[in-house]
Enzyme design. Structure first.
Site, short mmCIF file in Angstrom:
data_model
loop_
_atom_site.label_atom_id
_atom_site.label_comp_id
_atom_site.label_asym_id
_atom_site.label_seq_id
_atom_site.Cartn_x
_atom_site.Cartn_y
_atom_site.Cartn_z
N GLU A 165 0.80 -1.22 0.00
CA GLU A 165 0.00 0.00 0.00
C GLU A 165 0.84 1.28 0.00
OE1 GLU A 165 -2.90 -0.02 3.11
OE2 GLU A 165 -3.88 -1.82 2.39
N GLU A 363 -5.15 -8.77 1.06
CA GLU A 363 -5.80 -8.43 2.33
C GLU A 363 -7.26 -8.19 2.08
OE1 GLU A 363 -4.25 -5.16 4.73
OE2 GLU A 363 -2.21 -5.71 4.19
C1 BG6 Z 1 -4.08 -2.25 5.56
C2 BG6 Z 1 -2.67 -2.44 6.01
O1 BG6 Z 1 -4.22 -0.92 5.20
O2 BG6 Z 1 -5.12 -2.41 6.45
C3 BG6 Z 1 -2.52 -3.11 7.35
O3 BG6 Z 1 -1.87 -3.07 5.04
C4 BG6 Z 1 -3.60 -2.64 8.30
O4 BG6 Z 1 -1.24 -2.84 7.84
C5 BG6 Z 1 -4.96 -3.05 7.70
O5 BG6 Z 1 -3.45 -3.10 9.60
C6 BG6 Z 1 -6.15 -2.68 8.55
O6 BG6 Z 1 -6.18 -1.33 8.84
P1 BG6 Z 1 -6.13 -0.81 10.33
O7 BG6 Z 1 -5.76 0.62 10.24
O8 BG6 Z 1 -7.49 -1.00 10.90
O9 BG6 Z 1 -5.10 -1.61 11.04
#
Ligand code: BG6
Length: 458
Positions: A165, A363
Site C-alpha cells: 500500500e 488483504e
Molecule cells: C491495511 C494495512 O491498510 O489495512 C494493514 O496493510 C492494516 O497494515 C490493515 O493493519 C487494517 O487497517 P487498520 O488501520 O485497521 O489496522
C-alpha cells in the site's frame, strides 16, 4: 457452491512491525514507528506502541502450527528493513538474518508458501533522518536492501512484494498528518510517490537480473471510485479520484508509465517531482510479474459543491467531494463501507485494463472492537467475519469465472495484531490474542477458514 481452483492460495497476511515485537537494540534498529511512539505516545490508541505486539518473533515456531490449524497453504509477512539493517544500510544484523531464514524455512517445512514483502510503512529511522523517500539516495538504499533479501532468501522465497500500500505512506505521511513524519507538504508527497515507484522498479530489476525463478509484485490497496450519479460532473470527479487513489501506483507498476491525465493535474498544481530520464526508463522497463490487491472499501465521490480554498495545501479532494451513499453498509468500528461487489469490479478492471495480469487478494478483512462480547464456551463466535468473507469470496469467484486471473485470497490477519494508531482497538484475526498472557485461541472464523481451504470453496 462457490468453488476455487485446487491450487488456489488460501492464507493470511501480517507485517513485521505489527506482529514481531523484539525491539531491543540487539534485535532491531529503530524505525519511524518507534521514534514516533517515543515522541507522541498519546496518538496511539490506549498508549500502546509498536513494541507491544503478538510477539511473533519469539513464538513463530508455535504460531506456524496455528496457520496449519486454520487451513492456510500460504502466508504473507514482511521483513523489517531496520531489523535487517539497523541503520537502513551498511552492516546486516546477523541475528535478524538468521531469524528470517529460520522463519521462511519453518513455513516451507510445514507446506506453507511464504509471500514476503519488503516495505510495510516502516522506514528505518536513520534513513528518515536524511529525508526518507523524499531523498533519491534512499531509493538506492532500498534497492540494496532488496538485493540483500533476494540473496539471503531467494532460494526459499519464490513470491516477493516490493511494497504494501505505497499510497498510504504518501498520503498519511505527507498530506493528512496521519503517519510519521506528519508533514502536510503536497510537493514532498508527489516526490515520495515517484521515488517509491522508482524503488519498486529498481527492486524488480534486481530480482529479474538474479534469475531466481520466482515472481515479484507489489501490493496495492485498490479502492474503486464510484460516482454519485451519471451526471458528467460526478463521473469526472470519480475519474479523478481513480487517478490519484489507484492509477498513481497501478500504472507505473504494471504498465511502466503514468496516466497522462494524472501528469496534467500534477502540472496544473505545480507539483511535478524532480526526475531523470534514466529513472523514468527504469520504471518503464521493470514491471511487476503479479499484483497483490488489498480490498477493504470503495471510495464514493461527487462533484465539489464549493470552490477549494486557494490557501489550503493541495489534496486530491481539490477536485471532488466524498459522498455517503444512502443505505451503505458500514463497519462502524473502523468507519469503512462494506461493499463486496467492489472486489468483482477490481477483478474485471485488472482483466480488461491491465492485461489480465496474475493477481491475488492480499488483504480483506473486518476489524471489530471488543470481540470478547461474542465469546461462547471460550471461543469468539465471529459469524459477522465469516459472512464478510463469504460475501467477498462470492463476488471474487464471479470475477474469476469471467476470466480474471486471480490466484489467491489472503485475509487480514492471522493472529490479532497491532494496528498502527488504532493499536489493539479493532481485532481482525482468525486467531484471538490475549494481549496480557499472549495466549492464542482460534476463533470460529479460523475453523471456518480451514473448511473453506480444504473444500476449495464453501
Ligand atoms: C491495511 C494495512 O491498510 O489495512 C494493514 O496493510 C492494516 O497494515 C490493515 O493493519 C487494517 O487497517 P487498520 O488501520 O485497521 O489496522
Amino acid at each position: 457452491m462457490v468453488k476455487f481452483a485446487d491450487n488456489f492460495y488460501f492464507g493470511s497476511a501480517t507485517s513485521a512491525t505489527q506482529c514481531e515485537g523484539a525491539h531491543t537494540p540487539a534485535d532491531k534498529g529503530k524505525d519511524i514507528w518507534d521514534v514516533w511512539f517515543e515522541q507522541e505516545p498519546d496518538r496511539f490508541h490506549g498508549g500502546i506502541g509498536p513494541d507491544t505486539t503478538s510477539t511473533f518473533y519469539e513464538h513463530y515456531k508455535t504460531d506456524i502450527p496455528l496457520l496449519k490449524a486454520t487451513g492456510q497453504n500460504s502466508f504473507r509477512t514482511s521483513i523489517s528493513w531496520s531489523r535487517l539493517f539497523p541503520e537502513g544500510r551498511g552492516k546486516v544484523n546477523e541475528k535478524a538474518a538468521a531469524y528470517y531464514r529460520d522463519l521462511f524455512e519453518e513455513l516451507r517445512k510445514n507446506g506453507i508458501e511464504p509471500f514476503v514483502n519488503l516495505f510495510h510503512f516502516d522506514m528505518p529511522a536513520a534513513l528518515q533522518e536524511i529525508g526518507g523517500w523524499e531523498n533519491r539516495q534512499v531509493v538506492d538504499d532500498y534497492a540494496n536492501y532488496a538485493k540483500t533479501c533476494f540473496e539471503l532468501y531467494g532460494d526459499i522465497v519464490k513470491r516477493w512484494f516490493t511494497f504494501n500500500e505505497p499510497i498510504v505512506h504518501v498520503e498519511c505521511g505527507y498530506l493528512t498528518n496521519y503517519h510519521y513524519p506528519c508533514k502536510v507538504d503536497p510537493k514532498a508527497a508527489v516526490q515520495v510517490a515517484y521515488h517509491t515507484a522508482l524503488a519498486c522498479a529498481s527492486a524488480v530489476k534486481t530480482y529479474h537480473e538474479l534469475n531466481q525463478g520466482g515472481k515479484i509484485g507489489i501490493v496495492l490497496n485498490l479502492t474503486p471510485a464510484y460516482p454519485r450519479s451519471s451526471n458528467p460532473a460526478d463521473v469526472k470527479a470519480a475519474e479523478i479520484a481513480e487517478l490519484f487513489a489507484n492509477k498513481s501506483f497501478l500504472d507505473p507498476a504494471v504498465k511502466g508509465e503514468y496516466d497522462p491525465r494524472l501528469i496534467e493535474l500534477i502540472k496544473e498544481q505545480n507539483l511535478m517531482p524532480e526526475y531523470t530520464q534514466e529513472d523514468l526508463a527504469t520504471i518503464r522497463e521493470n514491471r511487476v510479474d503479479f499484483l497483490g490487491v488489498n480490498y477493504y472499501q470503495p471510495v464514493r465521490v461527487c462533484a465539489r459543491a464549493s470552490m477549494p480554498n486557494p490557501e489550503a495545501p493541495f489534496m486530491p479532494e481539490y477536485y471532488f467531494d466524498h459522498y455517503e451513499m444512502p443505505g451503505r453498509k458500514m463497519n462502524p468500528y473502523r468507519g469503512w463501507e462494506i461493499y463486496p461487489k467492489g472486489i468483482y469490479d477490481i477483478a474485471i478492471n485488472i482483466r480488461d485494463n491491465y492485461g489480465n495480469i496474475e493477481w491475488m487478494i492480499t488483504e480483506n478483512g473486518m476489524g471489530v472492537e471488543n470481540e470478547d462480547r461474542f465469546r461462547e464456551n471460550g471461543q469468539i463466535q465471529d459469524d459477522y467475519r465469516i459472512e464478510f468473507f463469504k460475501d467477498h469470496l462470492t463476488w471474487l469467484a464471479k470475477g474469476i469465472e469471467e476470466g480474471s486471473n486471480c490466484i489467491g485470497y489472503h485475509v487480514w490477519t492471522f493472529i490479532d495484531c497491532w494496528s498502527w494508531l488504532n493499536a489493539y482497538k479493532n481485532r481482525y484475526g482468525l486467531v484471538e490474542l490475549d494481549l496480557k498472557t499472549q495466549e492464542r485461541r482460534i476463533k470460529k472464523s479460523g475453523l471456518w477458514f480451514k473448511e473453506l481451504a480444504e473444500n476449495h470453496g464453501f
